[in-house]
Design an enzyme around this catalytic site. Structure first.
Site, PDB file in Angstrom:
ATOM      1  CG  ASP A  13      -1.882  -1.175   1.201  1.00  0.00           C
ATOM      2  OD1 ASP A  13      -2.229  -1.643   0.101  1.00  0.00           O
ATOM      3  OD2 ASP A  13      -2.262  -1.640   2.285  1.00  0.00           O
ATOM      4  CE  LYS A  16       2.310  -2.426  -4.406  1.00  0.00           C
ATOM      5  NZ  LYS A  16       2.113  -2.074  -2.976  1.00  0.00           N
ATOM      6  N   GLY A  40      -4.566  -4.190  -3.810  1.00  0.00           N
ATOM      7  CA  GLY A  40      -5.548  -3.149  -4.118  1.00  0.00           C
ATOM      8  C   GLY A  40      -4.749  -1.929  -4.504  1.00  0.00           C
ATOM      9  CG  HIS A  41      -1.968  -2.009  -7.011  1.00  0.00           C
ATOM     10  ND1 HIS A  41      -1.027  -2.532  -7.852  1.00  0.00           N
ATOM     11  CD2 HIS A  41      -1.725  -2.564  -5.799  1.00  0.00           C
ATOM     12  CE1 HIS A  41      -0.260  -3.378  -7.179  1.00  0.00           C
ATOM     13  NE2 HIS A  41      -0.677  -3.424  -5.937  1.00  0.00           N
ATOM     14  CD  GLN A 224       0.725  -8.830  -2.620  1.00  0.00           C
ATOM     15  OE1 GLN A 224       1.388  -9.508  -3.387  1.00  0.00           O
ATOM     16  NE2 GLN A 224      -0.511  -8.450  -2.900  1.00  0.00           N
TER      17      GLN A 224
HETATM   18  P1  GDP Z   1      -0.762   0.362  -3.551  1.00  0.00           P
HETATM   19  O1  GDP Z   1      -1.367  -0.921  -3.083  1.00  0.00           O
HETATM   20  O2  GDP Z   1       0.714   0.405  -3.322  1.00  0.00           O
HETATM   21  O3  GDP Z   1      -1.120   0.703  -4.972  1.00  0.00           O
HETATM   22  O4  GDP Z   1      -1.376   1.495  -2.625  1.00  0.00           O
HETATM   23  P2  GDP Z   1      -2.929   1.649  -2.210  1.00  0.00           P
HETATM   24  O5  GDP Z   1      -3.685   2.116  -3.379  1.00  0.00           O
HETATM   25  O6  GDP Z   1      -3.415   0.422  -1.523  1.00  0.00           O
HETATM   26  O7  GDP Z   1      -2.832   2.726  -1.072  1.00  0.00           O
HETATM   27  C1  GDP Z   1      -2.322   4.001  -1.289  1.00  0.00           C
HETATM   28  C2  GDP Z   1      -3.405   5.015  -0.912  1.00  0.00           C
HETATM   29  O8  GDP Z   1      -2.820   6.283  -0.776  1.00  0.00           O
HETATM   30  C3  GDP Z   1      -4.476   5.159  -1.955  1.00  0.00           C
HETATM   31  O9  GDP Z   1      -5.691   5.475  -1.334  1.00  0.00           O
HETATM   32  C4  GDP Z   1      -3.983   6.347  -2.798  1.00  0.00           C
HETATM   33  O10 GDP Z   1      -5.031   7.051  -3.441  1.00  0.00           O
HETATM   34  C5  GDP Z   1      -3.351   7.187  -1.731  1.00  0.00           C
HETATM   35  N1  GDP Z   1      -2.208   7.995  -2.151  1.00  0.00           N
HETATM   36  C6  GDP Z   1      -1.251   7.708  -3.074  1.00  0.00           C
HETATM   37  N2  GDP Z   1      -0.318   8.658  -3.095  1.00  0.00           N
HETATM   38  C7  GDP Z   1      -0.676   9.567  -2.163  1.00  0.00           C
HETATM   39  C8  GDP Z   1      -0.074  10.776  -1.681  1.00  0.00           C
HETATM   40  O11 GDP Z   1       0.992  11.203  -2.107  1.00  0.00           O
HETATM   41  N3  GDP Z   1      -0.746  11.450  -0.685  1.00  0.00           N
HETATM   42  C9  GDP Z   1      -1.917  11.000  -0.177  1.00  0.00           C
HETATM   43  N4  GDP Z   1      -2.491  11.721   0.797  1.00  0.00           N
HETATM   44  N5  GDP Z   1      -2.496   9.870  -0.603  1.00  0.00           N
HETATM   45  C10 GDP Z   1      -1.882   9.149  -1.561  1.00  0.00           C
HETATM   46  P1  IMO Z   2      -0.897  -4.170  -2.273  1.00  0.00           P
HETATM   47  O1  IMO Z   2      -0.439  -4.736  -3.590  1.00  0.00           O
HETATM   48  C1  IMO Z   2      -0.961  -4.580   2.071  1.00  0.00           C
HETATM   49  C2  IMO Z   2      -0.972  -8.657   3.673  1.00  0.00           C
HETATM   50  C3  IMO Z   2      -2.227  -9.108   4.408  1.00  0.00           C
HETATM   51  C4  IMO Z   2      -1.607 -10.086   5.394  1.00  0.00           C
HETATM   52  C5  IMO Z   2      -0.522 -10.752   4.569  1.00  0.00           C
HETATM   53  C6  IMO Z   2      -0.934 -12.070   3.922  1.00  0.00           C
HETATM   54  O2  IMO Z   2      -2.191  -3.445  -2.341  1.00  0.00           O
HETATM   55  O3  IMO Z   2       0.193  -3.384  -1.628  1.00  0.00           O
HETATM   56  P2  IMO Z   2      -2.462 -12.701   1.852  1.00  0.00           P
HETATM   57  O4  IMO Z   2      -3.905 -12.391   1.585  1.00  0.00           O
HETATM   58  O5  IMO Z   2      -1.521 -12.224   0.835  1.00  0.00           O
HETATM   59  O6  IMO Z   2      -2.251 -14.157   2.179  1.00  0.00           O
HETATM   60  O7  IMO Z   2      -2.142 -11.908   3.219  1.00  0.00           O
HETATM   61  O8  IMO Z   2      -0.173  -9.832   3.550  1.00  0.00           O
HETATM   62  N1  IMO Z   2      -1.202  -8.139   2.304  1.00  0.00           N
HETATM   63  C7  IMO Z   2      -1.154  -6.857   1.976  1.00  0.00           C
HETATM   64  N2  IMO Z   2      -0.981  -5.758   2.729  1.00  0.00           N
HETATM   65  N3  IMO Z   2      -1.072  -4.459   0.739  1.00  0.00           N
HETATM   66  C8  IMO Z   2      -1.225  -5.554  -0.036  1.00  0.00           C
HETATM   67  O9  IMO Z   2      -1.201  -5.496  -1.389  1.00  0.00           O
HETATM   68  C9  IMO Z   2      -1.313  -6.816   0.577  1.00  0.00           C
HETATM   69  N4  IMO Z   2      -1.491  -8.070   0.114  1.00  0.00           N
HETATM   70  C10 IMO Z   2      -1.409  -8.876   1.185  1.00  0.00           C
HETATM   71  O10 IMO Z   2      -2.839  -8.018   5.048  1.00  0.00           O
HETATM   72  O11 IMO Z   2      -0.977  -9.392   6.439  1.00  0.00           O
HETATM   73 MG    MG Z   3      -2.891  -1.599  -1.828  1.00  0.00          MG
END
Ligand code: GDP
Ligand code: IMO
Ligand code: MG
Length: 425
Positions: A13, A16, A40-41, A224
């Site tokens: 998270d 990416k 979840g991207h 991840q």
């Molecule tokens: P990913 O899994 O690495 O793609 O990241 P996620 O989408 O799960 O989580 C990142 C969260 O931070 C999302 O809700 C984005 O919209 C938000 N986000 C990304 N870059 C920024 C930033 O620079 N500032 C803030 N406040 N939010 C951001």
């Molecule tokens: P993105 O790509 C954050 C965590 C779960 C748990 C562990 C194992 O959005 O960054 P799993 O379902 O893979 O067997 O869970 O890994 N986890 C993540 N945490 N971002 C993710 O993906 C994750 N995918 C798995 O919360 O701790």
């Molecule tokens: Mg994510």
């Protein structure tokens, strides 16, 4: 041409999805190489937020080739939903998406097994996303998985054999009442299969290598984060795939000498969802403030994310494992209102300070902090590094010096436009 890789350096998270979307215009091909719908991207543009789980985050840019590599695990139910929600907003990806024949499929029973396994573990559960990731990779490594390519050859029989053995496991070992759940989702799963079959199912390893020969540029999108890697993460509280750069080679069929830049992405602080160690976690008001300011709730599960200060011991470890060439710092704006900001530069273990990431990351590991002045400035409207407050520049400098590599992008908000490319003199 080489493959550039973008991957998370923390516990996932990091942002990416946003940065892959921002960088996509520079590339011809975007490919996912591991993980599955546990990811979840999130991307934001034109005031709309999109969350992708299986499909590469380059999908919103025109005329790009998107690939789901062999290292990915695909749940046809989630896949169908993703395709439908893209269609609803006018994005048709049927021509631009290519799926590896060798990618494994998450069967309906894999998801149930994930839940059963977590329930059996009780307090020592992993806190998985319950998407069936662990059981699917277990079957892959155990040489009992079903691959997308199997849809084309004698599929029904293979499916039945797998499901029957999962049922035995659920009844005899887990004593888990699966019948209703399986009944409810099997139809959706088979509908998902039909959608999956309507896409280009190919030998993506040949395709990627051929595209590189044709001088096409490729960006590999990690899921991840490094600290969730099956080998090097905080085992057993990890995911079930290699999230590190080496995973891009095995997950796409690209040789190690074909890897180019490695973009390591990290938040200006730290978060983690699920269980497992987290040395800089804050259980106080400050942790709450980070969660609130950063809106730290899971994109896939909605769970509140655990929050804490930036951990440079862990970050150095991640940089080493991945051969990171450029750092990308996300969510700097979340720290806008802090008087001072702490950064962990060492761990105290048994009275000694260490700077390496230890085998056992238990409660005895205490972070050693330095405290830097906060910038107390709203960064979200800044579009050029010239406008950065001095304290923010110092924060970046501190990290660059400790890591020995440059921060080349700073993100100051979720929107595409809130991305600042840093020029180095
Ligand atoms: P990913 O899994 O690495 O793609 O990241 P996620 O989408 O799960 O989580 C990142 C969260 O931070 C999302 O809700 C984005 O919209 C938000 N986000 C990304 N870059 C920024 C930033 O620079 N500032 C803030 N406040 N939010 C951001
Ligand atoms: P993105 O790509 C954050 C965590 C779960 C748990 C562990 C194992 O959005 O960054 P799993 O379902 O893979 O067997 O869970 O890994 N986890 C993540 N945490 N971002 C993710 O993906 C994750 N995918 C798995 O919360 O701790
Ligand atoms: Mg994510």
């Amino acid at each position: 041409m080489k493959v550039d890789v973008l991957l998370g350096l923390q516990w996932g998270d990091e942002g990416k999805g946003k940065i892959v979307d921002v960088l996509t215009p520079k590339y011809d091909v975007i490919a996912r190489f591991q993980g599955g719908p546990n990811a979840g991207h999130t991307l934001e543009f034109n005031n709309i937020k999109h969350v992708l789980h299986t499909i590469p985050s380059g999908i919103f840019r025109d005329n790009k080739i998107n690939i789901i590599g062999n290292g990915v695990v695909i749940d046809p139910i989630v896949f169908k939903k993703e395709i439908e929600s893209l269609k609803n907003i006018g994005v048709d990806i049927s021509k631009n998406l290519f799926i590896s024949k060798k990618a494994h499929m998450i069967l309906p029973t894999h998801r149930i097994l994930d839940a059963a396994s977590e329930q059996k573990k009780g307090k020592s559960k992993i806190g998985s996303t319950l998407k069936g990731i662990g059981p699917t990779y277990k079957d892959k490594i155990g040489r009992e998985g079903l691959r997308v390519g199997d849809l084309l050859y004698n599929f029904d029989e293979k499916y039945k054999t797998r499901i029957e053995s999962h049922k035995l496991l659920l009844t005899d070992f887990f004593q888990y009442d699966y019948k209703q759940i399986l009944n409810d989702c099997e139809k959706d799963w088979f509908e998902g299969i039909e959608v999956l079959k309507s896409f280009n199912i190919v030998d993506t390893e040949h395709m990627v290598n051929q595209l590189m020969l044709e001088k096409k540029s490729v960006l590999a999108e990690g899921a991840q984060g490094t600290l969730l890697d099956i080998d090097f993460g905080s085992y057993p509280f990890v995911t079930s795939s290699n999230t590190i750069c080496a995973g891009a080679c095995t997950g796409m069929g690209v040789a190690p000498n074909k890897i180019g830049e490695v973009f390591g992405i990290f938040k200006a602080y730290c978060t983690r969802v699920g269980m497992g160690p987290f040395p800089t976690e804050l259980h106080d008001e400050t942790g709450e403030e980070l969660r609130r300011a950063g809106n730290e709730f899971g994109s896939t599960t909605g769970r509140p994310r655990r929050c804490g200060w930036l951990d440079l011991v862990a970050l150095k470890y991640s940089v080493m494992l991945n051969g990171v060439t450029e750092l990308i710092m996300m969510k700097a704006d979340v720290l806008d209102q802090f008087e001072t900001i702490k950064i962990c530069v060492g761990y105290e273990i048994d009275g000694k300070t260490v700077e390496h990431f230890p085998f056992e990351l238990n409660d005895d590991v205490k972070p050693v902090y330095v405290e830097l002045p906060g910038w107390k400035t709203d960064l979200t409207d800044i579009r050029h590094q010239n406008e950065f407050p001095e304290e923010f520049n110092n924060y970046i400098d501190f990290i660059e010096k400790e890591m020995g590599i440059p921060v080349t992008i700073a993100s100051v908000g979720p929107n595409r436009a809130q991305t600042i490319f840093l020029e180095k003199e």
